[in-house]
Design a protein around this motif. Structure first.
Motif, PDB file in Angstrom:
ATOM      1  N   LYS A   9       0.836  -1.224  -0.124  1.00 26.75           N
ATOM      2  CA  LYS A   9       0.077  -0.027   0.091  1.00 26.75           C
ATOM      3  C   LYS A   9       0.994   1.248  -0.060  1.00 26.75           C
ATOM      4  N   LYS A  10       2.088   1.344   0.692  1.00 28.92           N
ATOM      5  CA  LYS A  10       2.848   2.374   1.047  1.00 28.92           C
ATOM      6  C   LYS A  10       3.612   2.456  -0.670  1.00 28.92           C
ATOM      7  N   ASP A  11       3.969   1.424  -1.174  1.00 33.26           N
ATOM      8  CA  ASP A  11       4.448   1.442  -2.462  1.00 33.26           C
ATOM      9  C   ASP A  11       3.594   2.090  -3.763  1.00 33.26           C
ATOM     10  N   LEU A  12       2.370   1.497  -3.437  1.00 36.63           N
ATOM     11  CA  LEU A  12       1.279   2.276  -4.182  1.00 36.63           C
ATOM     12  C   LEU A  12       1.370   3.762  -4.187  1.00 36.63           C
ATOM     13  N   PHE A  13       1.359   4.177  -2.772  1.00 39.87           N
ATOM     14  CA  PHE A  13       1.235   5.408  -2.621  1.00 39.87           C
ATOM     15  C   PHE A  13       2.355   6.340  -3.277  1.00 39.87           C
TER      16      PHE A  13
END
Length: 314
Positions: free
Chosen positions: A296-300
């Motif tokens: 999820k952080k990577d997608l952000f």
């Protein structure tokens, strides 16, 4: 673009006059582009077709200096780039031990003259003939008015020479933006979608697992922002390159891509993947939940990068 597969010795003798750039051209980077562009300029001056001469397989493979050589741009990719640059003719010389043993004079008389070459453009460090004893000045010494010779000096970026070796080192370090600057384009590779563990879909992030089609130059393990091209369409995605240490004990490099806004069956299809940004190194998490949170952080990070790129027209 006309493509000729050349075997030494050449039996055909009805080649049209041309001006050619000669080199292996792995990467077709800015330095290579300078050599090829000058060949096209010279061809226009002489009102002749512009050609490129390259070699296959890699000379080091044939001479036993290395096993299968990892390449920045395998042959098929090079041919597409040559065509985009407006090349009319491509001579692909089959590199064999017999060909490697010919003298510089034989290369000129039995290859260049036989191909009806009227102009030659090479880089400053080009070598040819047995043990590489021929160089650009050798080409001039044997020209005898039959062809012109242009020698292109090295191109520098931030005080360092642009070279294939430098690009390989940058890829191994994850320095994607620097690679793009030296290539004049995003680094890309081709891979076929194969069946994997299918773990991604069970945690809400389905991935396409790739089998690379060629021996590409190795890139740094970790997570990348990528552009994925499929059947004329482009999608953003996150790619993990590495061993998947959270769910796998095997030291086998895998290429997995989560493609945004994409839900199609593409098993068996070939994708072109462009590296846009390196986000982080590969991490071994304690459990799947930690892995999901990191994704999820990577997608952000991906969306932040995209918004920044749009704002700055990157």
């Amino acid at each position: 673009m006309q493509i000729y597969q050349i075997e030494y010795p050449i039996s055909q003798d009805n080649f049209q006059p041309s001006v050619i750039a000669i080199g292996y051209f792995d990467g077709v980077h800015l330095g290579h582009q300078q050599v090829i562009s000058r060949a096209c300029e010279k061809a226009n001056e002489l009102n002749l077709p512009c050609g490129v001469m390259t070699f296959s397989p890699h000379p080091k493979e044939v001479l036993g200096i290395g096993a299968k050589i990892d390449q920045i741009t395998p042959l098929e990719s090079k041919l597409k780039l040559f065509e985009k640059m407006g090349i009319d003719i491509c001579y692909i010389v089959h590199f064999t031990k017999h060909f490697a043993a010919i003298t510089p004079e034989q290369f000129i008389e039995d290859i260049l003259i036989k191909l009806n070459v009227k102009g030659v453009v090479v880089g400053f460090d080009y070598t040819f003939g047995d043990k590489g004893v021929g160089n650009p000045e050798t080409l001039r010494d044997y020209a005898e008015g039959r062809y012109t010779v242009d020698i292109i000096e090295p191109i520098f970026d931030q005080g360092k020479k642009v070279s294939s070796t430098r690009i390989r080192n940058l890829l191994a370090s994850g320095k994607v933006s620097e690679v793009k600057r030296l290539l004049g384009r995003n680094y890309s590779f081709l891979g076929k979608v194969i069946h994997g563990q299918k773990l991604g879909r069970t945690i809400g992030f389905p991935t396409a697992n790739l089998e690379l089609l060629e021996h590409y130059t190795l890139i740094k393990n970790g997570v990348y922002v990528v552009r994925v091209k499929n059947k004329g369409r482009s999608f953003l995605g996150l790619m993990n390159v590495g061993f998947k240490p959270t769910v796998n004990d095997k030291k086998v490099t895998s290429y997995e891509i989560h493609i945004l806004d994409f839900n199609e069956d593409i098993y068996g299809q070939v994708l072109e993947v462009e590296l846009l940004e390196y986000i982080r190194e590969e991490i071994k998490f304690k459990n799947i939940d930690q892995l999901k949170e990191q994704i999820k952080k990577d997608l952000f990070s991906l969306h932040s990068w995209y918004n920044y790129a749009i704002l700055h027209k990157g």
